[in-house]
Design a protein around this motif. Structure first.
Motif, PDB file in Angstrom:
ATOM      1  N   HIS B   2       0.818  -1.213   0.000  1.00 35.02           N
ATOM      2  CA  HIS B   2       0.000   0.000   0.000  1.00 35.02           C
ATOM      3  C   HIS B   2       0.848   1.257   0.000  1.00 35.02           C
ATOM      4  CE1 HIS B   2       0.925  -0.180   4.156  1.00 35.02           C
ATOM      5  NE2 HIS B   2       0.215   0.869   4.453  1.00 35.02           N
ATOM      6  N   GLU B   3       2.165   1.103   0.118  1.00 29.76           N
ATOM      7  CA  GLU B   3       3.042   2.261  -0.038  1.00 29.76           C
ATOM      8  C   GLU B   3       2.876   2.850  -1.443  1.00 29.76           C
ATOM      9  OE1 GLU B   3       3.869  -0.334   1.684  1.00 29.76           O
ATOM     10  OE2 GLU B   3       4.778   0.357   3.553  1.00 29.76           O
ATOM     11  N   LEU B   4       2.499   1.995  -2.405  1.00 28.85           N
ATOM     12  CA  LEU B   4       2.234   2.504  -3.762  1.00 28.85           C
ATOM     13  C   LEU B   4       1.072   3.491  -3.732  1.00 28.85           C
ATOM     14  CD1 LEU B   4       2.454   2.624  -6.847  1.00 28.85           C
ATOM     15  CD2 LEU B   4       1.185   0.480  -6.964  1.00 28.85           C
ATOM     16  N   LEU B  11       1.581  12.283  -4.305  1.00 27.76           N
ATOM     17  CA  LEU B  11       1.782  13.030  -5.545  1.00 27.76           C
ATOM     18  C   LEU B  11       0.556  13.891  -5.841  1.00 27.76           C
ATOM     19  CD1 LEU B  11       3.399  13.727  -8.063  1.00 27.76           C
ATOM     20  CD2 LEU B  11       2.382  11.746  -9.198  1.00 27.76           C
ATOM     21  N   GLN B  12      -0.624  13.343  -5.570  1.00 22.89           N
ATOM     22  CA  GLN B  12      -1.820  14.126  -5.857  1.00 22.89           C
ATOM     23  C   GLN B  12      -1.881  15.400  -5.007  1.00 22.89           C
ATOM     24  OE1 GLN B  12      -5.538  11.998  -5.691  1.00 22.89           O
ATOM     25  NE2 GLN B  12      -6.426  13.469  -7.129  1.00 22.89           N
ATOM     26  N   ILE B  13      -1.530  15.280  -3.738  1.00 22.21           N
ATOM     27  CA  ILE B  13      -1.516  16.457  -2.871  1.00 22.21           C
ATOM     28  C   ILE B  13      -0.503  17.477  -3.398  1.00 22.21           C
ATOM     29  CG2 ILE B  13      -0.962  17.299  -0.547  1.00 22.21           C
ATOM     30  CD1 ILE B  13      -2.007  14.604   0.536  1.00 22.21           C
ATOM     31  N   SER B  43      10.138   1.523   1.266  1.00 18.80           N
ATOM     32  CA  SER B  43       9.188   1.131   0.243  1.00 18.80           C
ATOM     33  C   SER B  43       8.478   2.374  -0.316  1.00 18.80           C
ATOM     34  CB  SER B  43       8.200   0.144   0.858  1.00 18.80           C
ATOM     35  OG  SER B  43       7.143  -0.093   0.007  1.00 18.80           O
ATOM     36  N   LEU B  44       8.154   3.309   0.581  1.00 20.22           N
ATOM     37  CA  LEU B  44       7.514   4.553   0.157  1.00 20.22           C
ATOM     38  C   LEU B  44       8.427   5.344  -0.782  1.00 20.22           C
ATOM     39  CD1 LEU B  44       5.100   6.449   0.408  1.00 20.22           C
ATOM     40  CD2 LEU B  44       6.129   7.397   2.475  1.00 20.22           C
ATOM     41  N   ARG B  45       9.693   5.410  -0.439  1.00 18.16           N
ATOM     42  CA  ARG B  45      10.680   6.080  -1.307  1.00 18.16           C
ATOM     43  C   ARG B  45      10.711   5.465  -2.692  1.00 18.16           C
ATOM     44  NH1 ARG B  45      13.724   9.118   1.877  1.00 18.16           N
ATOM     45  NH2 ARG B  45      13.912   8.188   3.925  1.00 18.16           N
ATOM     46  N   PHE B  46      10.753   4.133  -2.692  1.00 20.02           N
ATOM     47  CA  PHE B  46      10.829   3.380  -3.941  1.00 20.02           C
ATOM     48  C   PHE B  46       9.642   3.725  -4.853  1.00 20.02           C
ATOM     49  CE2 PHE B  46       9.567  -0.526  -6.217  1.00 20.02           C
ATOM     50  CZ  PHE B  46      10.707  -0.731  -6.989  1.00 20.02           C
ATOM     51  N   TYR B  47       8.436   3.657  -4.290  1.00 19.18           N
ATOM     52  CA  TYR B  47       7.254   3.936  -5.105  1.00 19.18           C
ATOM     53  C   TYR B  47       7.138   5.424  -5.447  1.00 19.18           C
ATOM     54  CZ  TYR B  47       5.630  -0.804  -4.502  1.00 19.18           C
ATOM     55  OH  TYR B  47       5.517  -2.160  -4.533  1.00 19.18           O
ATOM     56  N   PHE B  48       7.586   6.279  -4.533  1.00 19.26           N
ATOM     57  CA  PHE B  48       7.518   7.714  -4.787  1.00 19.26           C
ATOM     58  C   PHE B  48       8.362   8.054  -6.006  1.00 19.26           C
ATOM     59  CE2 PHE B  48       8.826  12.157  -3.996  1.00 19.26           C
ATOM     60  CZ  PHE B  48       7.569  12.734  -3.955  1.00 19.26           C
ATOM     61  N   GLU B  49       9.527   7.440  -6.090  1.00 17.35           N
ATOM     62  CA  GLU B  49      10.408   7.688  -7.225  1.00 17.35           C
ATOM     63  C   GLU B  49       9.720   7.260  -8.528  1.00 17.35           C
ATOM     64  OE1 GLU B  49      14.485   6.571  -6.152  1.00 17.35           O
ATOM     65  OE2 GLU B  49      14.798   6.252  -8.307  1.00 17.35           O
ATOM     66  N   ILE B  50       9.009   6.134  -8.465  1.00 21.72           N
ATOM     67  CA  ILE B  50       8.328   5.636  -9.664  1.00 21.72           C
ATOM     68  C   ILE B  50       7.152   6.533 -10.059  1.00 21.72           C
ATOM     69  CG2 ILE B  50       6.949   3.727 -10.595  1.00 21.72           C
ATOM     70  CD1 ILE B  50       8.694   1.856  -8.864  1.00 21.72           C
ATOM     71  N   VAL B  51       6.286   6.850  -9.090  1.00 20.79           N
ATOM     72  CA  VAL B  51       5.077   7.597  -9.462  1.00 20.79           C
ATOM     73  C   VAL B  51       5.345   9.055  -9.814  1.00 20.79           C
ATOM     74  CG1 VAL B  51       3.562   6.091  -8.097  1.00 20.79           C
ATOM     75  CG2 VAL B  51       4.322   8.260  -7.135  1.00 20.79           C
ATOM     76  N   THR B  52       6.466   9.604  -9.350  1.00 19.87           N
ATOM     77  CA  THR B  52       6.713  11.019  -9.620  1.00 19.87           C
ATOM     78  C   THR B  52       7.460  11.267 -10.938  1.00 19.87           C
ATOM     79  OG1 THR B  52       8.717  10.910  -8.285  1.00 19.87           O
ATOM     80  CG2 THR B  52       6.730  11.753  -7.213  1.00 19.87           C
ATOM     81  N   ASP B  54       8.346  12.215 -14.456  1.00 22.89           N
ATOM     82  CA  ASP B  54       7.689  13.183 -15.355  1.00 22.89           C
ATOM     83  C   ASP B  54       6.636  14.048 -14.672  1.00 22.89           C
ATOM     84  OD1 ASP B  54       9.196  12.184 -17.498  1.00 22.89           O
ATOM     85  OD2 ASP B  54       7.713  10.612 -17.843  1.00 22.89           O
ATOM     86  N   SER B  55       6.731  14.220 -13.369  1.00 20.35           N
ATOM     87  CA  SER B  55       5.790  15.111 -12.679  1.00 20.35           C
ATOM     88  C   SER B  55       6.569  16.279 -12.074  1.00 20.35           C
ATOM     89  CB  SER B  55       5.075  14.352 -11.558  1.00 20.35           C
ATOM     90  OG  SER B  55       5.947  14.187 -10.455  1.00 20.35           O
ATOM     91  N   VAL B  56       5.843  17.196 -11.422  1.00 23.30           N
ATOM     92  CA  VAL B  56       6.528  18.320 -10.765  1.00 23.30           C
ATOM     93  C   VAL B  56       7.460  17.833  -9.661  1.00 23.30           C
ATOM     94  CG1 VAL B  56       4.817  20.126 -11.167  1.00 23.30           C
ATOM     95  CG2 VAL B  56       4.580  18.639  -9.174  1.00 23.30           C
ATOM     96  N   ALA B  57       7.219  16.616  -9.211  1.00 24.30           N
ATOM     97  CA  ALA B  57       8.026  16.103  -8.088  1.00 24.30           C
ATOM     98  C   ALA B  57       9.119  15.142  -8.538  1.00 24.30           C
ATOM     99  CB  ALA B  57       7.117  15.435  -7.068  1.00 24.30           C
ATOM    100  N   GLN B  58       9.364  15.135  -9.859  1.00 26.59           N
ATOM    101  CA  GLN B  58      10.435  14.256 -10.328  1.00 26.59           C
ATOM    102  C   GLN B  58      11.751  14.644  -9.648  1.00 26.59           C
ATOM    103  OE1 GLN B  58      10.856  13.920 -14.581  1.00 26.59           O
ATOM    104  NE2 GLN B  58      12.138  12.103 -14.358  1.00 26.59           N
ATOM    105  N   HIS B  59      12.483  13.646  -9.222  1.00 24.96           N
ATOM    106  CA  HIS B  59      13.762  13.809  -8.532  1.00 24.96           C
ATOM    107  C   HIS B  59      13.660  14.523  -7.183  1.00 24.96           C
ATOM    108  CE1 HIS B  59      15.378  12.303 -12.158  1.00 24.96           C
ATOM    109  NE2 HIS B  59      15.203  13.407 -12.864  1.00 24.96           N
ATOM    110  N   ALA B  60      12.454  14.737  -6.714  1.00 31.75           N
ATOM    111  CA  ALA B  60      12.337  15.392  -5.398  1.00 31.75           C
ATOM    112  C   ALA B  60      12.841  14.451  -4.316  1.00 31.75           C
ATOM    113  CB  ALA B  60      10.879  15.760  -5.116  1.00 31.75           C
ATOM    114  N   LYS B  61      13.419  15.057  -3.306  1.00 35.47           N
ATOM    115  CA  LYS B  61      13.941  14.264  -2.196  1.00 35.47           C
ATOM    116  C   LYS B  61      12.841  14.096  -1.145  1.00 35.47           C
ATOM    117  CE  LYS B  61      17.798  14.654   0.841  1.00 35.47           C
ATOM    118  NZ  LYS B  61      18.404  15.770   1.537  1.00 35.47           N
ATOM    119  N   LEU B  62      12.712  12.892  -0.635  1.00 34.81           N
ATOM    120  CA  LEU B  62      11.729  12.658   0.428  1.00 34.81           C
ATOM    121  C   LEU B  62      12.458  12.735   1.765  1.00 34.81           C
ATOM    122  CD1 LEU B  62       9.316   9.608  -0.012  1.00 34.81           C
ATOM    123  CD2 LEU B  62       8.785  12.043   0.018  1.00 34.81           C
TER     124      LEU B  62
END
Ligand SMILES: Nc1nc2c(ncn2[C@@H]2O[C@H](COP(=O)(O)OP(=O)(O)OP(=O)(O)O)[C@@H](O)[C@H]2O)c(=O)[nH]1
Ligand SMILES: [Mg+2]
Ligand SMILES: [Zn+2]
Lengths: 301, 113
Positions: B2-4, B11-13, B43-52, B54-62
């Motif tokens: 569910h981290e995905l 990302l939506q927020i 796991s959250l980091r892993f999925y965050f990198e995937i879902v972001t 090509d978005s405004v949050a691409q390469h953003a650091k968590l």
């Protein structure tokens, strides 16, 4: 692992060893300022070194960087889900619909239990069912065979139902006022615990073939549930399952959690469970009636 | 798994905020994750990198700020630190504790440009 307090950023372990973090967890655990500020002195409280009041975000980003600015958000990650859940809960409450979210590991007997519950309660209430599974509509078909309307949600790769899916299902289901809505979540003892669907209660089902230690291994689910059903008790004579120990473990996670032992196939304990539903359902109906009466008096003033 | 969906919600927020506050690139996302939640930061980091991507949050650091679990013992009224739900009160041994902190999953701030 953090050398100050022994914590690690993640709790995932392989052979007991923490998985190496991408971000070096040199940051201490954070503590919010407490209303009554206190300093833990117990053995579990580690050392005072790690106490760090406030979230200290500002210290973490390099100041003076060009164009960069900070934006305050302050939202729960699951805000969207929680909004949908709150809307579902309001709509259901207004119509006196009592909704239960049944959660368990795969195969604990949720659908069998639902089918038998429907047979026992169908003369008392109008009932509808939402079924959640990754794939297939087997479970919805089993419910429809009883004559009760059911909607199957397939979550695909998703491991849980969320409130938005349930909102859609609620719109599509023929729901009567003052009725019972049973939601069978995806078989998974972990993820559904985080997602509020707008139900009145989460009910966790544990079958006796799963082992006594499940409440300790999957604590979140037992923490959020309001009722625990211990299913497949007809099999107890063939197993070395310790019912008391299981309930003790559940109570360590959730003191006072009510537990009903039953057998969905043989029917023992089913009347206690059905009585519980009937009482709760009646309460939901009364609450919605009082709500409506109030709004009537309000408008007539 | 569910981290995905947590990453997608996150990302939506962020995208909502980008729309409202007119920014085009997120550098850092500050999150508070309670120690008692069943969220695995890695796991959250892993999925965050995937879902972001090509978005405004691409390469953003968590930046994950872990919030310690705290509880109030209902028996002896002491505050205590807990790392799990099944911990007993370290003062009196009771299981009757009320969680006061450590269940949060909040997005706090964004560093944007
Ligand atoms: N002996 C016994 N078997 C049961 C009982 N309840 C369910 N079963 C059996 O357990 C198996 C799984 O039951 P289901 O009702 O499909 O379980 P489920 O929780 O809905 O499964 P998923 O939806 O796949 O997660 C079936 O073979 C049932 O016949 C029970 O009380 N006693
Ligand atoms: Mg099922
Ligand atoms: Zn105590």
């Amino acid at each position: 692992m953090c050398t100050t307090c022994g914590c690690s950023v993640g709790q995932a372990r392989i052979n007991g060893k923490p998985i190496e973090s991408q971000q070096h967890p040199d940051k201490p655990l954070r503590f919010r300022p407490h209303t009554t500020q206190y300093f833990p002195t117990s053995a579990t409280a580690n050392s005072l070194e790690m106490l760090d009041f406030g979230t200290g975000i500002t210290e973490m980003h390099a100041s003076g960087m060009s164009q960069a600015r900070m934006i305050k958000i302050e939202r729960d990650i699951l805000d969207k889900n929680n909004e949908y859940a709150a809307r579902n809960r309001r709509r259901l409450a207004e119509r006196g619909i009592f909704a239960l979210n049944l959660v368990s590991s795969p195969g604990s007997g949720k659908t069998t239990l639902l089918v038998n519950t429907i047979q026992k309660l169908r003369d008392h209430f109008s009932i509808a069912v939402i079924e959640g599974d990754q794939q297939t509509d087997h479970d919805a078909a089993r419910i429809r065979a009883t004559g009760v309307p059911a909607i199957q949600i397939n979550t695909g790769k998703g491991c849980h139902l969320d409130a938005r899916m349930v909102a859609h299902a609620i719109e599509q289901l023929p729901l009567q006022d003052n009725s019972l809505l049973l939601i069978e979540n995806v078989g998974n003892l972990v993820c559904p615990s985080n997602f509020d669907l707008g139900e009145a209660h989460k009910v966790v089902i544990l079958s006796v073939t799963e082992g006594e230690d499940k409440p300790l291994k999957y604590p979140d689910m037992f923490h959020v549930a309001d009722l625990m059903l211990l299913n497949k008790c007809d099999l107890l004579p063939y197993l070395s399952f310790d019912t008391e120990l299981t309930i003790d473990y559940a109570h360590r996670i959730h003191p006072g959690l009510p537990v009903i032992s039953l057998s969905a196939t043989q029917g023992t304990g089913m009347h206690t469970w059905c009585d519980w539903i009937r009482t709760q359902c009646r309460r939901a109906a009364i609450a919605s009636e009082t709500h409506h009466n109030h709004s009537v008096t309000f408008e007539s003033i | 798994m569910h981290e995905l969906s947590l990453a997608e919600n996150l990302l939506q927020i962020i995208e909502d905020a980008a729309h409202e506050q007119q920014f085009t690139q997120v550098r850092t996302v500050f999150l508070e994750i309670g120690q008692l939640t069943c969220v695995e930061p890695e796991s959250l980091r892993f999925y965050f990198e995937i879902v972001t991507k090509d978005s405004v949050a691409q390469h953003a650091k968590l930046e994950i700020i872990e919030i310690a679990g705290q509880a109030l013992c209902k028996q002896c009224q002491q505050h205590l630190l807990i790392a799990t739900y099944y911990q007993t009160c370290s003062y009196c041994g009771s299981y009757e504790i009320k969680i006061t902190q450590g269940e949060e999953m909040r997005i706090k701030e964004l560093e944007v440009e």
